[in-house]
Structure formats: structure tokens, C-alpha cells
Design a protein around this motif. Structure first.
Motif, PDB file in Angstrom:
ATOM      1  N   ARG A   1      43.480  25.676  37.810  1.00  0.00           N
ATOM      2  CA  ARG A   1      42.781  26.316  38.911  1.00  0.00           C
ATOM      3  C   ARG A   1      43.113  27.805  38.973  1.00  0.00           C
ATOM      4  O   ARG A   1      42.366  28.583  39.552  1.00  0.00           O
ATOM      5  N   SER A   2      44.251  28.182  38.417  1.00  0.00           N
ATOM      6  CA  SER A   2      44.610  29.591  38.334  1.00  0.00           C
ATOM      7  C   SER A   2      44.551  30.023  36.880  1.00  0.00           C
ATOM      8  O   SER A   2      45.138  29.381  36.003  1.00  0.00           O
TER       9      SER A   2
ATOM     10  N   ASP B   1      40.483  34.143  38.463  1.00  0.00           N
ATOM     11  CA  ASP B   1      41.146  34.051  39.765  1.00  0.00           C
ATOM     12  C   ASP B   1      40.318  34.785  40.819  1.00  0.00           C
ATOM     13  O   ASP B   1      39.673  35.796  40.536  1.00  0.00           O
ATOM     14  N   GLN B   2      40.353  34.287  42.050  1.00  0.00           N
ATOM     15  CA  GLN B   2      39.637  34.940  43.137  1.00  0.00           C
ATOM     16  C   GLN B   2      40.284  36.274  43.503  1.00  0.00           C
ATOM     17  O   GLN B   2      39.640  37.174  44.014  1.00  0.00           O
ATOM     18  N   ALA B   3      41.593  36.378  43.250  1.00  0.00           N
ATOM     19  CA  ALA B   3      42.304  37.622  43.537  1.00  0.00           C
ATOM     20  C   ALA B   3      43.395  37.808  42.503  1.00  0.00           C
ATOM     21  O   ALA B   3      43.949  36.834  41.983  1.00  0.00           O
TER      22      ALA B   3
END
Length: 350
Positions: free
Chosen positions: A167-168, A189-191
Motif C-alpha cells: 500500500r506504500s 504514495d498519496q504524500a
């Protein structure tokens, strides 16, 4: 074909109809028996084989079971599919190849090659490590040949590039760059991770160390926990094992439901961690009860319990949290050896 009238069939069709009807009679007779059954090899052959193939068109077997059980017929199946082919020795896979005109081989060449229980001759240039599983010792040849490696050389290949397990992105980015030539399609990654200073080392006998390590673990996809009093002795690192056991207690007592896997870089360290968990469970009965439940945990009917394994037998296991016990550290005199077992030998990247 078997239900059509003879007037609608040519000579070949009539022969098939006769054979199929005979096979059906024999199969139905066999199904009605309570003892002295014919072997699977016999039932899958001849006229009954036509019927059995219709009843059970898909068979899930190991390569050796195919050799032991099924007749050696080149048209027994339309296609033979090998999964986890990196674990299949060439000589075990060849008999199954002879039972279909089409072959599909699936696997990852970066996984460990096949194990060899009874290797009679070992190339002196090969990198061999000994592994014990369920009380039986066997060898793993890190540069051994497999059905997958031979297939990769001789068959057209398609890369299954989509990586879905992490997920990362940080969890797979290094492997993607170092081993897969950046060809994997990963989920960004979202961030970006927040840069952080080198974390202070932790002492295994510090009561607050486990809480600090657990907080670091939960904050980042990948976290490093240096054990300041770690020492490498008799192929194990007891302070590191104690800190890991304390981290497991901290994680379980939080009760957030995260599944946990522990991977040791050696079999000796695996045993050391298991002993540390057992000692902590004996000292803390509440933790002991949680640990016992976690060892036997199932989610949606699937075993998802805590495990402690070494590098040689952990492949394919997935958990929410994986703790790697690197184990290697300075010895009692402070000297750091650069010998990391099979890891820094040929094939050690696997």
C-alpha cells in the motif's frame, strides 16, 4: 457427440460415440462400488478417461503427483500451467510437460530456487545453504536451475508488472529499482514521507524502548530500529530478540487488529525470538493469552496468525506488519564481521 444418432456421425464420430458410451458405463459402475476401486491412473486412461476429463476438466496437483497418478498421454490436457515455477526443479517438471500440447509457466526469478532434499553431488562453485523444516534438514542451492529459469531462456515471456501487495510505494521501490529494472507498476504514495533525522538507538533493557519503537513503526512504512546493546553471539542476537518480543507485546496490547509476521535472517535468530516471546508470555499472563490467540488467528476463514520464520521459508506470506530481525551486530569484543551467511554470497539477493 455421444447423444447424437449414428446417422448424423461420420466413421470417426461413431467410434468416439462408442468409446464414450463404453467409458460412461465403466465409470458409473466404478462410482457404484464401495471397495476395490480402480486407480486414478487407470480411470483417467482409455474410454473412462474421456468421461473423467469431462467431469473434472481442471486438475490441481504437484508435479510429482502428476507423475505418480496420471497416465503419460500427450493429449491428457489442453494446457499445463505451472505456478511458483521458481520452486520446481527441471527434472520434476518435465513429466508434466508431456501431458499437454501447451505450456504456461508462472513465477518470479528473484525468489529462492528449488530446495534439494537429497542432492548426491554438489558443484563446488555453487552456493549451498542448509535449512531445517519440520525436523528434517535439506539444502537450498541459491544458484540452482529451475523450470522457471529454463523457461525464461527458451519461451516468450510476459511481465505481470502490476504490484498490488504494498500500500506504500516505499515498500517496493528499492526492489523495483534494484531487481526488476523499474518495470513494476506501483501505486504512488498519496504524500511523500516526511524526512526525519537518524533515530536514536534503543536499548533492549529500557522499559520505554518497545513503546518508542512501536510508535516509529506506526509512523512510517519502513522504520529502522538500531539496538544499542545488540551483540552477535552463536549466530543469534538476544538483545534484538528481546526488543522484538517487547514490540509484539506492545502491538498486541494496543488491540488495533494488525496482523504481524516476524522474519529472522537466520534459523538461530528465529529460535531466539521464539524463546523471547515465550519468556515474556510466561511473565505477563495477559500478553500470553493475547499471543496464544494471535498464533491461532483466522480472518474470514483464512489463517492470518502471527508467525516467526527465517528467510528461507517465509516466501509468499503477507501480514499488515512485518518485523525483520537483521540479527548481525558486533561480537562481544566489539568487532563487526562482514560475513552475513548466504546473503552476501552468489545468489544471496534472492
Amino acid at each position: 457427440h455421444s447423444t447424437l444418432s449414428a446417422s448424423q456421425l461420420d466413421a470417426r464420430g461413431k467410434a468416439f460415440k462408442k468409446a464414450y458410451a463404453n467409458g460412461r458405463r465403466e465409470a458409473e459402475h466404478e462410482f457404484g462400488k464401495t471397495m476395490r476401486h480402480r486407480s486414478i491412473r487407470d480411470m483417467a486412461s482409455g474410454d473412462t478417461g474421456l468421461v473423467v476429463g469431462d467431469l473434472k476438466p481442471i486438475w490441481l496437483m504437484s508435479p510429482l503427483s502428476v507423475s505418480d497418478t496420471l497416465p503419460l498421454s500427450p493429449d491428457l490436457f489442453d494446457v499445463v500451467i505451472f505456478d511458483e515455477a521458481s520452486q520446481i526443479p527441471v527434472e520434476d517438471g518435465i513429466p508434466a510437460l508431456c501431458r499437454a500440447p501447451q505450456l504456461i509457466v508462472v513465477g518470479d526469478e528473484m525468489q529462492l530456487p528449488p530446495t534439494s532434499f537429497f542432492a548426491t553431488s554438489i558443484d563446488e562453485d555453487s552456493m549451498e545453504i542448509e535449512v531445517e523444516h519440520e525436523g528434517e534438514a535439506f539444502n537450498i542451492m541459491l544458484d540452482a536451475d529451475s523450470l522457471l529459469s529454463q523457461s525464461a531462456r527458451h519461451l516468450p515471456a510476459t511481465l505481470l508488472a502490476w504490484h498490488y501487495r504494498s500500500r506504500s510505494e516505499a515498500l517496493i521501490s528499492f526492489s523495483n529499482a534494484a531487481f526488476y529494472n523499474g518495470q513494476l507498476v506501483t501505486i504512488p504514495d498519496q504524500a511523500f514521507p516526511v524526512p526525519c533525522a537518524e533515530p536514536a538507538p534503543l536499548a533492549s533493557d529500557d522499559e520505554a524502548a518497545a513503546a518508542v519503537a512501536t510508535r516509529r513503526l506506526r509512523e512510517r512504512p519502513i522504520s529502522m530500529h538500531t539496538v544499542s546493546d545488540g551483540v552477535y553471539l552463536d549466530r543469534a542476537n538476544q538483545p534484538e530478540a528481546r526488543l522484538i518480543a517487547a514490540m509484539v507485546r506492545e502491538l498486541l496490547l494496543r488491540g488495533d487488529g494488525k496482523s504481524i509476521g516476524i522474519v529472522a535472517f537466520s534459523e538461530a535468530q528465529q529460535s531466539c525470538i521464539e524463546t523471547a516471546l515465550e519468556q515474556l508470555a510466561n511473565e505477563d499472563k495477559t500478553f500470553g493469552a493475547r499471543l496464544e490467540d494471535e498464533f491461532n488467528r483466522e480472518d474470514d476463514g483464512q489463517f492470518d496468525g502471527l508467525f516467526v520464520k527465517n528467510l528461507e521459508n517465509v516466501q509468499g506470506d503477507e501480514r499488515d506488519i512485518i518485523i525483520l530481525s537483521v540479527c548481525y551486530a558486533p561480537n562481544a569484543t566489539g568487532k563487526m564481521s562482514m560475513n552475513f551467511g548466504p546473503i552476501n554470497q552468489r545468489g544471496g539477493e534472492k
